[in-house]
Scaffold this active site. Structure first.
Site, mmCIF file in Angstrom:
data_model
loop_
_atom_site.group_PDB
_atom_site.id
_atom_site.type_symbol
_atom_site.label_atom_id
_atom_site.label_comp_id
_atom_site.label_asym_id
_atom_site.label_seq_id
_atom_site.Cartn_x
_atom_site.Cartn_y
_atom_site.Cartn_z
ATOM 1 N N LYS A 143 -0.958 5.214 -14.544
ATOM 2 C CA LYS A 143 -2.152 5.884 -15.046
ATOM 3 C C LYS A 143 -3.045 6.236 -13.881
ATOM 4 O O LYS A 143 -2.960 5.658 -12.795
ATOM 5 C CB LYS A 143 -2.886 4.989 -16.042
ATOM 6 C CG LYS A 143 -3.208 3.588 -15.536
ATOM 7 C CD LYS A 143 -3.673 2.700 -16.670
ATOM 8 C CE LYS A 143 -3.887 1.263 -16.209
ATOM 9 N NZ LYS A 143 -4.269 0.369 -17.303
ATOM 10 N N PRO A 167 0.781 -1.242 0.000
ATOM 11 C CA PRO A 167 0.000 0.000 0.000
ATOM 12 C C PRO A 167 0.810 1.288 0.000
ATOM 13 O O PRO A 167 0.242 2.360 -0.126
ATOM 14 C CB PRO A 167 -0.801 -0.119 1.291
ATOM 15 C CG PRO A 167 0.091 -0.908 2.192
ATOM 16 C CD PRO A 167 0.793 -1.889 1.316
ATOM 17 N N GLY A 177 0.818 -1.469 -7.298
ATOM 18 C CA GLY A 177 0.479 -1.097 -5.940
ATOM 19 C C GLY A 177 -0.502 -2.073 -5.315
ATOM 20 O O GLY A 177 -1.321 -2.685 -6.005
ATOM 21 N N GLY A 178 -0.422 -2.220 -3.990
ATOM 22 C CA GLY A 178 -1.341 -3.119 -3.294
ATOM 23 C C GLY A 178 -1.114 -4.558 -3.689
ATOM 24 O O GLY A 178 0.014 -5.042 -3.763
ATOM 25 N N ASP A 179 -2.212 -5.268 -3.963
ATOM 26 C CA ASP A 179 -2.144 -6.644 -4.438
ATOM 27 C C ASP A 179 -2.581 -6.678 -5.898
ATOM 28 O O ASP A 179 -3.629 -6.114 -6.253
ATOM 29 C CB ASP A 179 -3.051 -7.550 -3.609
ATOM 30 C CG ASP A 179 -3.010 -8.982 -4.101
ATOM 31 O OD1 ASP A 179 -2.102 -9.723 -3.669
ATOM 32 O OD2 ASP A 179 -3.858 -9.358 -4.935
ATOM 33 N N MET A 204 -10.611 3.019 -4.623
ATOM 34 C CA MET A 204 -10.698 3.870 -5.819
ATOM 35 C C MET A 204 -12.058 4.555 -5.912
ATOM 36 O O MET A 204 -12.648 4.656 -6.995
ATOM 37 C CB MET A 204 -10.432 3.046 -7.081
ATOM 38 C CG MET A 204 -9.054 2.398 -7.098
ATOM 39 S SD MET A 204 -8.743 1.358 -8.542
ATOM 40 C CE MET A 204 -9.817 -0.049 -8.179
ATOM 41 N N GLY A 232 -2.944 6.070 2.784
ATOM 42 C CA GLY A 232 -2.802 5.098 3.859
ATOM 43 C C GLY A 232 -1.418 4.484 3.927
ATOM 44 O O GLY A 232 -0.814 4.156 2.903
ATOM 45 N N ASP A 287 3.625 0.947 -11.780
ATOM 46 C CA ASP A 287 2.427 1.799 -11.789
ATOM 47 C C ASP A 287 2.631 3.061 -10.966
ATOM 48 O O ASP A 287 3.602 3.196 -10.210
ATOM 49 C CB ASP A 287 1.229 1.023 -11.231
ATOM 50 C CG ASP A 287 0.644 0.056 -12.243
ATOM 51 O OD1 ASP A 287 1.043 0.117 -13.414
ATOM 52 O OD2 ASP A 287 -0.200 -0.776 -11.851
#
Length: 501
Positions: free
Chosen positions: A58, A13, A89-91, A172, A201, A36
């Site tokens: 993007k 994250p 990012g994230g998973d 999002m 976060g 990303d």
């Protein structure tokens, strides 16, 4: 040419400490990294210098690199025999289009693997003091995307959501925040249901806005919340005030710029991030060892003539022992010599080569080192001084004035790094709260690159020599009591808490 492999890696994250070990290992082996927008700069800093970087980031309404082209890039690089990391990012499989990318690779016969990442749906609430499940408050977690194509309102099953009774997390969903809240209220969810929006976060810029469901959209709008942010709805949000730990860290939100070379900044950066600081790697200098150093070779050839071999930095220690190795010698060449180190960090580097420093002054700096040497021996002895070509002339002058014969041998030089227009502009637009300097040359390079008014810069320096240069140029500064990460962190905390220098 054998086909390479694509590894789809979840970067987590934002907090670089939340990148998994397996993800970090994949980055270390990468020839190409395709990344990303939401991958944090601190994670990108782990990419090897030799690796090719391709930014395909993007955001809503702006797709400079279309999804189809991203997938083609992955194939092209793999067909060149490269080890490719697709960093998201994230998973990657949680609303990340990771499945689409792997399906494309599978259709083209490209070998691939996937490394899961910690999703923001769990990590961002945790850093905001919100457990996504809690006995008595929520026994289930439901994650939704608030993003829809063509900027249309998301089509979500609000009636079913209102009946779930667990925690609802929307990713999002900043642009559609008002629409989502209205849909939940119309479906029958109580207007007083606790809710929270968490922006950025797990990062030092994190903000949590808490309000009842009926008010959270307007509260977030009033605070000008921007992406990336998530919406959390459910009784667990009521625990945020009591369980918030991240924003209470001693350096939370404090922007600290590190001007030393990146390879030496890591231990300090890790400690600062653990205390909540926003660490800005901003290397201003780099060191280059003199590989063909006839003066050092000659000095090593007459080591038995020296009573003291003196080191003023870990870099000087490395250069000396590299020269020993090139001459097919080892630590036995120092038999009969006393070894002095300017500070504990230099003594620690000597210890790594199996040498225990005979003399380490209590205070840091050339003058305390000279004083300690003068007090320890009768004058008339020879001293070998291994240090930077830009070393402070005061040290050999003091030793010579005390009756010593000094061979001042330059074993490396420090040079200013060229500026990076993008990074320099970003730092000027949002200046750091504290800048860490480890040498006078770093002070000069920092001011030259940023053109920040010196009187606006607050600094923490290693050593009085560095501090003297900073003060001469008009910078307010404090001096760490020792040149080690713990002492620097302690001084940074003191500067942050006191607010002035």
């Amino acid at each position: 040419m054998p086909t390479g492999t694509v590894i789809l890696v979840g970067a987590g994250p934002g907090d670089p400490g939340l990148l998994t070990l397996k993800g970090a290992q994949a980055l270390e082996r990468a020839d190409v990294v395709v990344y990303d927008r939401l991958v944090s700069p601190a994670v990108l800093a782990r990419i090897p210098a030799r690796a090719e970087r391709i930014d395909v980031g993007k955001e809503s309404g702006s797709h400079p690199v279309p999804q189809r082209r991203i997938q083609e890039i992955l194939c092209e690089k793999a067909l060149e025999g490269k080890q490719v990391v697709r960093l998201k990012g994230g998973d990657p499989f949680l609303f990340g289009r990771g499945g689409e990318e792997l399906a494309f690779l599978a259709a083209h016969g490209i070998p691939f693997a996937e490394v899961p990442g910690i999703p923001s749906a769990i990590a961002a609430p945790a850093y905001a003091g919100i457990p996504v499940t809690s006995r008595g408050a929520a026994r289930s977690l439901h994650i939704f995307t608030g993003h829809a194509r063509n900027d249309e309102p998301p089509c979500l099953p609000y009636e079913a959501m209102a009946e779930l009774g667990g925690t609802l997390v929307f990713l999002m969903g900043v642009a559609a925040l008002e629409h989502i809240c209205a849909g939940l209220l119309e479906a029958g969810l109580s207007p007083q249901t606790p809710a929270a929006v968490v922006e950025n976060g797990t990062l030092p810029a994190q903000r949590r806005i808490s309000a009842p469901l009926a008010e959270i959209a307007s509260a977030a709008c009033a605070k000008r919340v921007r992406s990336p942010a998530i919406l959390i709805v459910g009784e667990v949000c009521a625990q945020a005030g009591a369980l918030d730990w991240f924003t209470h860290l001693p350096l939370f939100g404090c922007r600290v710029a590190l001007t030393m070379p990146e390879n030496t900044a890591s231990p300090l950066a890790e400690r600062l991030r653990a205390l909540g600081a926003d660490v800005i790697p901003f290397p201003c200098i780099h060191t280059e060892e003199f590989l063909q150093n006839d003066a050092l070779r000659a000095a090593i050839g007459r080591l038995r003539d020296y009573r003291f071999v003196v080191f003023t930095s870990p870099r000087g220690v490395d250069a000396f022992f590299h020269a020993l190795r090139d001459l097919d010698l080892d630590t036995r060449a120092l038999a009969g010599c006393r070894v002095a180190a300017i500070a504990v960090h230099t003594a620690a580097r000597l210890a790594a080569y199996g040498i225990r420093a005979d003399l380490v002054p209590r205070k840091v700096g050339g003058s305390p080192l000279a004083e300690a040497i003068l007090n320890s021996q009768e004058p008339g002895r020879h001293i070998l001084l291994c240090r930077s070509a830009q070393g402070d002339p005061a040290l050999p002058e003091l030793l010579r004035a005390g009756g010593f014969v000094v061979d001042d041998v330059s074993v490396y030089e420090t040079r200013a790094l060229p500026g990076d227009a993008g990074n320099d502009a970003r730092l000027v637009a949002c200046p750091p709260d504290i800048v860490v300097f480890t040498s006078g040359s770093a002070v000069d390079a920092f001011l030259a690159r940023t053109a920040l008014p010196p009187e606006t810069v607050r600094a923490v320096c290693i050593g009085e020599t560095t501090a003297a240069r900073a003060r001469l140029l008009g910078i307010r500064c404090a001096v760490a009591p020792r040149p080690d990460p713990d002492a620097l962190v302690q001084t940074i905390c003191e500067v942050k808490n006191h607010g002035t220098l």
